[in-house]
Scaffold this active site. Structure first.
Site, mmCIF file in Angstrom:
data_model
loop_
_atom_site.group_PDB
_atom_site.id
_atom_site.type_symbol
_atom_site.label_atom_id
_atom_site.label_comp_id
_atom_site.label_asym_id
_atom_site.label_seq_id
_atom_site.Cartn_x
_atom_site.Cartn_y
_atom_site.Cartn_z
ATOM 1 N N HIS A 95 16.499 -47.290 17.790
ATOM 2 C CA HIS A 95 16.952 -48.314 16.840
ATOM 3 C C HIS A 95 17.912 -49.285 17.517
ATOM 4 C CE1 HIS A 95 16.080 -44.504 14.663
ATOM 5 N NE2 HIS A 95 15.264 -45.331 14.040
ATOM 6 N N ASP A 98 20.536 -46.497 19.788
ATOM 7 C CA ASP A 98 20.353 -45.088 20.155
ATOM 8 C C ASP A 98 19.112 -44.867 21.012
ATOM 9 O OD1 ASP A 98 18.368 -45.546 18.344
ATOM 10 O OD2 ASP A 98 19.070 -44.118 16.840
ATOM 11 N N SER A 112 12.811 -46.020 9.184
ATOM 12 C CA SER A 112 14.225 -46.128 9.552
ATOM 13 C C SER A 112 14.694 -47.567 9.729
ATOM 14 C CB SER A 112 14.487 -45.368 10.853
ATOM 15 O OG SER A 112 13.652 -45.856 11.885
#
Ligand SMILES: *[C@@H]1O[C@H](CO)[C@@H](O)[C@H](O)[C@H]1NC(C)=O
Ligand SMILES: *[C@@H]1O[C@H](CO)[C@@H](O)[C@H](O)[C@H]1NC(C)=O
Length: 386
Positions: A350, A347, A40
């Site tokens: 991240h 979040d 990610s």
């Protein structure tokens, strides 16, 4: 899922490609393209495509993710750009398009300046290795090995014959990672003891090194290999693993044990990278020190404009760190801060675009990064302003 449902159209594209190839030009005299693998931290849309194929709704693919991206599109695990986007911009290249797209022809034309195989949620180790250890990946099975297989499979349609492809790979900047973080994230957040997880770090590193050796064998000449972030500073870990019995770094408030764990992974990775570098003096292998580039922000958040401190997430739920496992960013019940640029964490796992921008700036100003372009050309692209 995933790998089996992806078919690569190649015939017919060959001709288009050969003509593209001959007009192949360097963007800023440095690298004509970026090839990326990872999770990610670098995914620019592959998980989104996989999830749409398998009809898998994921909060991480819903607004407010992407709310500060140019077109507000989702697919990146942040509110805006990632480190890979800042890397592309600094090389004066287009943002690196995800490999998984709907339309084959557009695909290949889009890949002239780079292609991104990174998938959010991906692990370095294959599920077949993780599952016997009791580690289940709920997001994706597109491990590093799967991404490398996609790369090999797609090469003929991207660059034509073997010698053209060797040339393409050799001229590209290849970003391998960050990868491996999720191999630890899933078990740590499930409450497995860190000592147990430490035991398979060498296996994770070997898997990354094997991918790097593969790429070098295929002609790679410039590789950037990022290490892990200081995960003890992330709101998710602070919330799930924090307790009175844990040691906290008095300067930053981060969890000492988890940061030491990330450094353990990084040290082993760096040691192995040095060995490979010695074996291949004609290849430029850059270790991207994400850990220290990020620690600078955790040590001095206010200096960089993070007026809400460094540890709270912008998007999520209640709690000391705005992280709540029952109210995840991207779900309707989550709250979003008004000024994401004043937060380091997006979040809980991240970071915000603002944090990634500063981390990129810190990275690209290091001598290792500046040497990237100078080996192949006298013109430096990475020192471009960010
Ligand atoms: C590969 O393709 C290029 C044209 O794109 C051609 O000039 C070259 O001879 C080919 N090489 C081989 C080994 O077939
Ligand atoms: C991963 O693969 C296993 C089979 O090995 C499958 O049961 C599972 O649903 C897959 N997970 C995802 C997220 O696709």
């Amino acid at each position: 899922m995933g790998s089996s449902s992806i078919s690569i159209t190649s015939t017919g594209l060959f001709v288009i490609l050969s003509s593209l190839w001959s007009s192949f030009s360097y963007a800023n005299g440095c690298y004509p393209s970026i090839i990326s693998f990872g999770d990610s931290l670098a995914d620019t849309g592959n998980l989104k495509q996989l999830a749409s194929i398998s009809n898998q709704p994921l909060p991480v693919l819903s607004p407010p993710y992407g709310q500060n991206f140019f077109d507000q599109s989702t697919g990146r695990c942040s509110n805006g750009r990632l480190i890979i986007d800042f890397l592309a911009e600094s090389l004066e290249l287009p943002l690196v398009p995800p490999f998984l797209q709907d339309n084959g022809i557009n695909n290949v034309l889009a890949f002239k300046h780079g292609v991104n195989y990174a998938v959010a949620g991906a692990t370095a180790l294959d599920p077949s290795v993780l599952e016997p250890m009791g580690i289940v990946n709920p997001m994706t099975n597109a491990s590093l090995g799967v991404q490398l297989a996609w790369f090999k499979q797609s090469l003929p349609s991207i660059c034509g014959n073997d010698s053209n492809c060797r040339d393409f790979i050799g001229r590209s900047l290849i970003l391998v990672g960050e990868i491996g973080g999720n191999d630890y994230n899933y078990p740590i957040l499930e409450g497995k003891p860190v000592e147990e997880i430490e035991s398979f770090v060498p296996l994770v590193i070997d898997t990354i090194m094997s991918a790097i050796n593969d790429l070098i064998e295929m002609g790679a000449k410039s590789l950037v290999v990022p290490g892990n972030f200081p995960i003890g500073c992330l709101a998710s870990y602070l919330t799930v693993c924090g307790s009175e019995n844990e040691a906290y770094d008095p300067e930053t408030g981060c969890l000492v044990r988890l940061n030491q764990f990330a450094e353990f992974h990084n040290e082993l990775l760096l040691r192995k990278l040095n060995q490979v570098q010695e074996l291949h003096p004609d290849v430029n292998i850059i270790y991207a020190d994400y850990y220290n580039a990020a620690m600078e922000i955790y040590r001095f958040p206010y200096k960089h404009g993070f007026t809400n401190g460094a540890l709270k997430a912008c998007c999520g739920g209640r709690g000391r760190y705005n992280y709540d496992t029952s109210v995840i960013c991207g779900e309707a019940s989550a709250t979003v801060c008004d000024e994401p640029d004043t937060y380091v964490g997006w979040d809980g796992i991240h970071l915000t675009e603002a944090a990634y921008r500063i981390i990129s700036k810190n990275l690209f100003s290091t001598p290792q990064f500046k040497s990237l372009c100078s080996k192949s050309t006298s013109r430096l692209g990475l020192s471009a302003s960010l």
